[in-house]
Design a protein around this motif. Structure first.
Motif, PDB file in Angstrom:
ATOM      1  N   ALA A 350      95.285  35.536 -24.398  1.00  0.00           N
ATOM      2  CA  ALA A 350      95.832  34.180 -24.281  1.00  0.00           C
ATOM      3  C   ALA A 350      96.001  33.620 -25.678  1.00  0.00           C
ATOM      4  O   ALA A 350      95.539  34.207 -26.670  1.00  0.00           O
ATOM      5  N   GLY A 351      96.671  32.493 -25.769  1.00  0.00           N
ATOM      6  CA  GLY A 351      96.785  31.785 -27.030  1.00  0.00           C
ATOM      7  C   GLY A 351      97.899  32.281 -27.928  1.00  0.00           C
ATOM      8  O   GLY A 351      98.788  33.049 -27.537  1.00  0.00           O
ATOM      9  N   ASP A 352      97.838  31.857 -29.189  1.00  0.00           N
ATOM     10  CA  ASP A 352      98.913  32.114 -30.141  1.00  0.00           C
ATOM     11  C   ASP A 352      99.041  33.585 -30.503  1.00  0.00           C
ATOM     12  O   ASP A 352     100.145  34.075 -30.747  1.00  0.00           O
ATOM     13  N   LYS A 353      97.925  34.307 -30.552  1.00  0.00           N
ATOM     14  CA  LYS A 353      98.008  35.720 -30.903  1.00  0.00           C
ATOM     15  C   LYS A 353      98.735  36.510 -29.820  1.00  0.00           C
ATOM     16  O   LYS A 353      99.486  37.444 -30.112  1.00  0.00           O
ATOM     17  N   LEU A 354      98.510  36.120 -28.564  1.00  0.00           N
ATOM     18  CA  LEU A 354      99.246  36.769 -27.483  1.00  0.00           C
ATOM     19  C   LEU A 354     100.731  36.470 -27.598  1.00  0.00           C
ATOM     20  O   LEU A 354     101.576  37.352 -27.393  1.00  0.00           O
ATOM     21  N   ARG A 355     101.079  35.252 -27.956  1.00  0.00           N
ATOM     22  CA  ARG A 355     102.486  34.896 -28.102  1.00  0.00           C
ATOM     23  C   ARG A 355     103.127  35.673 -29.248  1.00  0.00           C
ATOM     24  O   ARG A 355     104.282  36.089 -29.176  1.00  0.00           O
ATOM     25  N   LEU A 356     102.361  35.875 -30.337  1.00  0.00           N
ATOM     26  CA  LEU A 356     102.876  36.690 -31.430  1.00  0.00           C
ATOM     27  C   LEU A 356     103.092  38.133 -30.990  1.00  0.00           C
ATOM     28  O   LEU A 356     104.096  38.758 -31.339  1.00  0.00           O
ATOM     29  N   LEU A 357     102.166  38.656 -30.214  1.00  0.00           N
ATOM     30  CA  LEU A 357     102.306  40.022 -29.710  1.00  0.00           C
ATOM     31  C   LEU A 357     103.523  40.128 -28.798  1.00  0.00           C
ATOM     32  O   LEU A 357     104.275  41.112 -28.842  1.00  0.00           O
ATOM     33  N   GLU A 358     103.758  39.122 -27.964  1.00  0.00           N
ATOM     34  CA  GLU A 358     104.929  39.115 -27.077  1.00  0.00           C
ATOM     35  C   GLU A 358     106.214  39.053 -27.896  1.00  0.00           C
ATOM     36  O   GLU A 358     107.225  39.681 -27.543  1.00  0.00           O
ATOM     37  N   LEU A 359     106.197  38.278 -29.000  1.00  0.00           N
ATOM     38  CA  LEU A 359     107.372  38.212 -29.869  1.00  0.00           C
ATOM     39  C   LEU A 359     107.646  39.576 -30.502  1.00  0.00           C
ATOM     40  O   LEU A 359     108.798  40.015 -30.601  1.00  0.00           O
ATOM     41  N   SER A 360     106.591  40.263 -30.929  1.00  0.00           N
ATOM     42  CA  SER A 360     106.753  41.598 -31.514  1.00  0.00           C
ATOM     43  C   SER A 360     107.327  42.570 -30.483  1.00  0.00           C
ATOM     44  O   SER A 360     108.234  43.354 -30.786  1.00  0.00           O
ATOM     45  N   GLU A 361     106.816  42.505 -29.261  1.00  0.00           N
ATOM     46  CA  GLU A 361     107.331  43.391 -28.205  1.00  0.00           C
ATOM     47  C   GLU A 361     108.794  43.074 -27.900  1.00  0.00           C
ATOM     48  O   GLU A 361     109.604  43.974 -27.652  1.00  0.00           O
ATOM     49  N   LYS A 362     109.135  41.795 -27.928  1.00  0.00           N
ATOM     50  CA  LYS A 362     110.526  41.392 -27.688  1.00  0.00           C
ATOM     51  C   LYS A 362     111.452  41.991 -28.741  1.00  0.00           C
ATOM     52  O   LYS A 362     112.526  42.503 -28.434  1.00  0.00           O
ATOM     53  N   ASN A 363     111.026  41.969 -30.006  1.00  0.00           N
ATOM     54  CA  ASN A 363     111.827  42.567 -31.071  1.00  0.00           C
ATOM     55  C   ASN A 363     111.983  44.066 -30.869  1.00  0.00           C
ATOM     56  O   ASN A 363     113.059  44.626 -31.099  1.00  0.00           O
ATOM     57  N   ALA A 364     110.910  44.733 -30.438  1.00  0.00           N
ATOM     58  CA  ALA A 364     110.984  46.184 -30.210  1.00  0.00           C
ATOM     59  C   ALA A 364     111.942  46.504 -29.072  1.00  0.00           C
ATOM     60  O   ALA A 364     112.734  47.457 -29.159  1.00  0.00           O
TER      61      ALA A 364
END
Length: 616
Positions: A350-364
């Motif tokens: 949860a939280g901002d780190k999860l959102r960053l991970l989701e952004l990274s996955e989106k880029n991939a």
């Protein structure tokens, strides 16, 4: 640093267009590299594909843009969640790389922050300096207006001090300060005279922190209650002011991922597999001081179906080799099989780190989609290249027919005669190059003379403008049409191969002719070359007939009033509204016409229909 060397400018532009064609319709940041792999420009976009494409449209380019485009050898992009994040990321990258062609953000200024200062009875201030003095910083914010709105909310919700006094306990105890006007206006709680305890004051700063973190639900409930009470007491102006505060708080609830002071330094890795193509993509994002400074996607060939954690291990090693080290905190989807000294792995839930991970996955995932699109383009280009080679060999042409043009005439008993020229480039229709012609010098239904006129006009203009000429001309007809085109081009000093499409008694194309004297090229109707020419024939038929129908429709609505000099469209429209037809206008008296369009215009119309009549 990689280099991007191209053998020619044509190859460079073709390579860049292939990258642009597969860009996502997403917000993000794009980076332009020169031949030495150096970043020369960083830009943001609400729609990456549309924005980057605009650089390669010559009609829209300034001299500065032309110089920039001439030096671009590679394009890299980073996808983010919204345009605001793109603006902040652009700022980070420009300050880090200082690209040659960026101007606006190269100075030392940065976007503003909101700081809760580390002092007794903390103040909440706006600042552009991020100093590690124990104060708590939030931001940065892309618009100063957003900060003004927040401070307006703070002022109305929390009686925080704004003075610069050093409110040390001993100074408050000996009465060093007195309350100011803001205390009497209920905008400050008077900590300078000890009128509020540090614990009570902390509740105010905690409320500010909740708003800045996006935790506004409690405050929103409180404001909605106040708004309802004000409305019940008929205090509508106050209720409207509270409503605006609620709207501002609601808008603020979304936070930026690009710059977040709660995460100082970390690396983020996301793995996306493509089992069908035996490839795995790993996106890497580096966050420094709460800001994204780097992002790219690596491709790994995975013929042995290696697990994602093992591929991640290779990616970690590659990043460490390229950048010297990893951050102390690495955000991942799964814990890899390798450990590094002073590096810990975090799997966020949860939280901002999860959102960053989701952004990274989106880029991939978007990178994977781009690779699929590029492969489809390469396959399609390969098919077109093979078809061009087949056309060249079957028709015995000197060069590949990358540029072909076909003509067709259309008329009814010689009326409204028109012609169309359809252009094919690399076996595909190039609609922007289509041309339509009104036949000017031919009277009656003479297809040969019409074709001669159109071909002469078309290529005399191309020669005069210095435009490239086609590799092949196609006649929508047999030997007669081919001969007419040959005569027209020879008189212009041109020698372009001519192909004829001969028809059977049912007006269906059954033969392809080439050369003089024309020879039949033997091929079946299912042959790819035969189908290409029949598609060209169908397309030029469609364009010519559509143009002819439109012209004929316009001529049918023309009236005798068009022949009267001095009578314009508005006067004709008024006459038709009042008299409903030309015959009624012809029979109208001068007085009736005057009542409709005035004395001067009525005189012109009446004299046209009654040239010998006398009237007063």
């Amino acid at each position: 640093m990689p280099q991007y060397i191209h053998s020619s400018d044509t190859q460079r532009l073709a390579y860049l267009r292939s990258l642009v064609e597969v860009l996502p319709d997403q917000p993000g940041v794009y980076q332009y590299f020169d031949k030495n792999g150096k970043i020369i420009y960083v830009g943001k976009a609400k729609n990456l594909k549309r924005r980057v494409s605009s650089y390669f449209i010559k009609k829209q380019q300034s001299n500065k843009t032309l110089v920039l485009v001439s030096k671009i050898c590679h394009i890299h992009h980073i996808v983010v969640n919204n345009e605001e994040d793109a603006l902040l990321l652009e700022n980070n990258l420009i300050k880090q790389h200082k690209p040659q062609y960026n101007i606006l953000l190269k100075d030392d200024k940065t976007y503003p922050w909101i700081a809760i200062l580390n002092e007794p009875f903390p103040r909440v201030i706006q600042t552009r300096k991020h100093i590690r003095d124990g104060s708590i910083y939030y931001g940065p914010y892309p618009a100063i207006s957003q900060i003004r709105d927040l401070f307006d909310i703070f002022k109305n919700l929390f009686p925080l001090r704004t003075c610069n006094h050093n409110l040390a306990p001993d100074k408050i105890a000996r009465g060093a300060y007195k309350v100011c006007l803001k205390y009497h206006l209920k905008l400050c709680c008077g900590p300078c005279e000890g009128l509020v305890s540090p614990e009570e004051y902390k509740q105010f700063t905690d409320g500010v922190r909740d708003i800045l973190r996006g935790n506004t639900s409690g405050i929103l409930r409180q404001l909605k209650t106040q708004m309802s009470e004000a409305a019940e007491n008929l205090e509508f102006e106050q209720a409207e002011q509270i409503k605006r505060k609620i709207e501002r708080l609601t808008q603020y609830q979304s936070k930026s991922l690009v710059a977040n002071n709660t995460m100082l330094n970390c690396d983020v890795f996301a793995v996306v597999a493509d089992d069908e193509r035996s490839q795995t993509y790993v996106n890497f994002i580096r966050v420094v001081a709460g800001q994204i400074l780097l992002s790219y996607t690596m491709t790994f060939r995975n013929n042995m179906n290696i697990p994602a954690t093992e591929v991640l291990t290779y990616a970690l090693g590659q990043v460490r080799e390229n950048h010297g080290s990893l951050q102390k905190e690495v955000v991942v989807q799964e814990t890899p099989d390798i450990s590094f000294t002073d590096v810990s792995y975090v799997i966020p839930h949860a939280g901002d780190k999860l959102r960053l991970l989701e952004l990274s996955e989106k880029n991939a995932r978007l990178f994977k989609l781009e690779q699929l699109k590029q492969e489809a383009i390469r396959v399609k280009a390969s098919h077109e290249e093979k078809l061009l080679i087949q056309v060249k060999e079957m028709l015995q042409l000197p060069t590949l027919p990358r540029h072909m043009e076909i003509f067709d005439n259309s008329n009814i008993q010689g009326t409204n005669a028109v012609a169309a020229c359809v252009v094919y480039r690399n076996c595909r229709p190039s609609r922007k190059d289509y041309r339509l012609f009104n036949i000017k010098t031919v009277e009656g239904p003479d297809d040969y003379a019409s074709m001669y006129e159109v071909v002469s006009r078309r290529y005399s203009r191309l020669i005069a403008e210095g435009q490239p000429l086609p590799d092949v001309l196609v006649a929508d007809g047999g030997v007669g049409q081919m001969e007419v085109i040959r005569q027209a081009t020879q008189e212009l000093g041109l020698s372009i191969p001519i192909v004829g499409l001969a028809k059977d008694n049912k007006h269906r194309t059954n033969q392809i002719l080439v050369g003089f004297p024309p020879k039949v090229i033997g091929m079946g109707k299912d042959d790819s070359v035969f189908r290409l020419f029949t598609r060209m024939q169908d397309e030029v038929h469609r364009v010519a007939i559509t143009f002819h129908r439109n012209k004929r429709s316009k001529s049918m609505v023309a009236s005798e009033l068009d022949q009267i000099k001095g009578i314009g469209p508005k006067t004709k429209e008024k006459l038709f509204q009042d008299f409903k037809g030309v015959e009624a206008i012809r029979l109208a008296t001068i007085d009736e016409l005057t009542n409709s369009i005035g004395k001067a215009k009525s005189t012109i119309v009446f004299e046209y229909f009654h040239p010998i009549s006398s009237y007063e």
